[in-house]
Design an enzyme around this catalytic site. Sequence first.
Site, mmCIF file in Angstrom:
data_model
loop_
_atom_site.group_PDB
_atom_site.id
_atom_site.type_symbol
_atom_site.label_atom_id
_atom_site.label_comp_id
_atom_site.label_asym_id
_atom_site.label_seq_id
_atom_site.Cartn_x
_atom_site.Cartn_y
_atom_site.Cartn_z
ATOM 1 N N ARG A 131 -2.055 3.819 7.295
ATOM 2 C CA ARG A 131 -1.065 4.655 6.622
ATOM 3 C C ARG A 131 -0.878 5.904 7.467
ATOM 4 N NH1 ARG A 131 3.311 6.043 3.720
ATOM 5 N NH2 ARG A 131 2.904 7.316 1.867
ATOM 6 N N GLY A 132 0.284 6.045 8.099
ATOM 7 C CA GLY A 132 0.498 7.101 9.077
ATOM 8 C C GLY A 132 0.219 8.491 8.565
ATOM 9 N N GLU A 133 0.716 8.790 7.362
ATOM 10 C CA GLU A 133 0.552 10.135 6.830
ATOM 11 C C GLU A 133 -0.911 10.486 6.571
ATOM 12 O OE1 GLU A 133 4.855 9.993 4.511
ATOM 13 O OE2 GLU A 133 3.032 10.501 3.395
ATOM 14 N N ASP A 134 -1.719 9.466 6.346
ATOM 15 C CA ASP A 134 -3.152 9.690 6.085
ATOM 16 C C ASP A 134 -3.951 9.934 7.359
ATOM 17 O OD1 ASP A 134 -4.075 7.602 3.209
ATOM 18 O OD2 ASP A 134 -2.880 9.424 3.399
ATOM 19 N N THR A 135 -3.751 9.080 8.387
ATOM 20 C CA THR A 135 -4.727 9.032 9.490
ATOM 21 C C THR A 135 -4.133 9.032 10.889
ATOM 22 O OG1 THR A 135 -4.781 6.599 9.555
ATOM 23 C CG2 THR A 135 -6.286 7.694 8.009
ATOM 24 N N ARG A 136 -2.785 9.010 11.022
ATOM 25 C CA ARG A 136 -2.215 8.846 12.356
ATOM 26 C C ARG A 136 -2.715 9.894 13.346
ATOM 27 N NH1 ARG A 136 2.884 9.704 11.415
ATOM 28 N NH2 ARG A 136 3.636 7.562 11.280
ATOM 29 N N GLY B 116 12.753 -0.272 5.715
ATOM 30 C CA GLY B 116 13.474 -1.304 4.991
ATOM 31 C C GLY B 116 12.560 -2.015 4.023
ATOM 32 N N GLU C 209 2.357 -5.493 5.629
ATOM 33 C CA GLU C 209 1.521 -5.765 6.814
ATOM 34 C C GLU C 209 0.258 -6.499 6.404
ATOM 35 O OE1 GLU C 209 0.297 -2.353 8.996
ATOM 36 O OE2 GLU C 209 2.158 -2.163 10.089
#
Length: 834
Positions: free
Chosen positions: A210-215, A243, A277
């Site tokens: 999850r990008g906002e969490d750990t990117r 999408g 995913e």
Amino acid sequence: MASSSSSSSWTYDLFLSFRGEDTRDGFTSELYSALGRSGIHAFMAYENVERGEEISASLLQAIERSRIALVILSPDYASSRWCLDELVNIMECRRSAAQVVIPIFYNTDPSHVRKQIGTYGEAMKRHELRLGGGGDRWVLRWRQALTEIRNLSGFDSRQFHAESELVEKIVEQVSRELPSTADHPMRIQSLVHKPKVDKWLNYDVFLSFRGEDTRRGFTSHLYKALRQSGIHAFMDDTRLERGEEISVSLLQAIERSRIALVILSPDYASSRWCLDELVNIVECRRSAAQVVIPIFYNTDPSHVRKQTGTYGEAMKRHELRLGGGGDRRVLRWRQALTEISNLSGFASSLHRNESDMIQTIIASVSKRVDTGQLVVAEHPVGIESQVDELTIEWSNKEIQKPLIIGLWGMGGIGKTTVAKAIYNTIGRQFRRARSFLLNMRETSKHVNGQVNLQKQLIFDILKEKVSKIPNIDRGKKIIEERFPNIKSFIVLDDLDSVNQLSTFCGSLEWFCPGSIVVITTRNSHLLDAINADHKYEIEKMNRRESLMLFSWHAFKQADPNEDFKELSKMVVAYCDGLPLALEILGSYLRGRTIKQWEDVLSKLQRILTKSIHEKLKISYDGLDDDTEKDIFLDICCFFINKDRNYVTQILDGCELHAENGLQILIERSLVKVGRNNKLEMHDLLQKMGKEIICGSPPKDPQKRSRLWSQEDVLDGTKAVEGISLKVPKKHRDPIDSKAFKKMKKLRLLQLDYVNLKGDYKHLSKKLRWVRWHGFPSKYTPNNFYQEKLVAIDFKYSKLKVVWKESKKLPMLKTLNLSHSTSLRQTPDYISTKP
């Protein structure tokens, strides 16, 4: 402009400045690849992100050390303060160091850049508002740089029909700006490699997160650690909800990854993208046996399994949003979450810190991925402890310079085996830049042998095929210029001359600090010549390990059968710790009776010399009939590194029943089939075979069955069955064909670059194989009897016409005329059949 890119001033031919979100995965990627294919050494910062207020020192250094800067002015280029800082430094380098700067206006009106209007004007206003009064100085410098670069000659994408045409023109312009190839022998590709795409499995690891969490935190550190360990990981660093369905490219990345690491952070389930995913990852686990490893990052595994806590709240939001029609989709998400929570993985709560957790994950993943490991040995007895003992001095230390490790000892003692094991263990951390050049001594003897080895080395380290290396010096120049920038692990196996050493390891300056070069050789003087940091003589095996290795080959188990225990100890004592002898004698004695063992031991006792050649001769003497011995001697003299099927056809033509006989030789470990189905033989066995032919004491050459020196050939008689004669290309002193007049049994003939004068009718009518590289005549004489030939190899010949008249060659299977540049017509192949 400087004349050599190897000077201290320039590290790169070209620096690429671009806005990653605009062009990284499209135009810039294609341009970077095209530059690399043209041998232009480009720097491309693959992770182009806003990492701080100031440009990093490493990126500034890359700009300063590049001859040319290509600035890709895409619509949102000016939105990035990082890009604008790059541009300011590029323009300063243009003024102070005469750096060539070429603007590329990509889908951008050049006037918008000069006047800072359109997207460029909007971006500058945002910067002014964000930075406030104190930022005026920065904005002013950015505006000046944009105005200045607009006034330079460059490229406008709107003037080209296709991007490919634009890329081609840019590469042409860059090539003109760079020094000629005479000054710059060969360029390969940038240090920074974009992941290459293979046909099937593209990646070792797929990272789901999850990008906002750990990117920017944990996932970024994990990705970097994976890359540093040579593990090819896929990380979608532009992860957005684009999408309702997962994209085809991302689905493909999942399917083509060996392992999926799923970072289950607190808000992972809030993203429908992540959940889609995960569903696909779980399906790949079922259908393609993909390894899936969950990482519970600041998350209780029970919350994932039961969908409680943040996971329960997220699933309720999805159900409300999707309504009744989304029930089936939510159900699949829930099932996937439950399934992955039951898999073995890692929990951050069980680790002291993130660094410790990442190292544990890397260790686990490294064991699972295919890292290009080598087969060390069928039974690697004692190898692990030997490697530990040899590498303890240097394997875990910080290395500030290239390290040269030397392994030396007699043939058959196990140098190559130990080197393979070190390659598989210590070399793992260099997985994307490591190379094992096997059997260099023998390969170097072949035409272009050393050049081909250089090509392999360059490909292994740079991951770039170089088809045009005309000579050894050009290959050395590539290694000298390109390898100092890449931390690599290289094994040079079986070096036997200073010439080979200078070709592949001419100076420590050729290699990057932290690189390791392992050299195996019989000649310890070569290690002194290169000032090896560590030299190790490979010792013979102790009695316990010798007995175990022998037992694995003789009995297919770690200990001898009880009835054979004492006999086994006697054989082991005789082998005196030589691994090759243990392997060969063990294979030979497997399945024999006690009486046969006693006969062999009795024969061993009668051999007075301790020479390993004579020890190995026991296996030869044990062959059942003369045809098997003839096959062994023929391979030993003529067919090492030749295709098994090719050799079988020729020897079958000699009525030696080669298929069965060759299989027996393989079973007895006298011959092996290596890569590409090529026949291999340890050089000690080859020497043993030639000693058998020569006899002990040596026979008169007129009594030998096979000859390989010119002096002996001139004295050959009717006993001769095979000749292998190789002379240098420039050596054209003729040999009179009358020397072959008495050789009525001659069936195998190799005359590389030999100039034969006289009547070819003197050549034997029993010939089955003729290899005559550099055949000197324009056509084969009519009186050269060829009707029983199975294979003709006239590579590099001067032939214009193979046969002036039609020939019937009913037994011919192979005709090699490659590299015969004067050839005007191919032979009539129909006429070669009866």
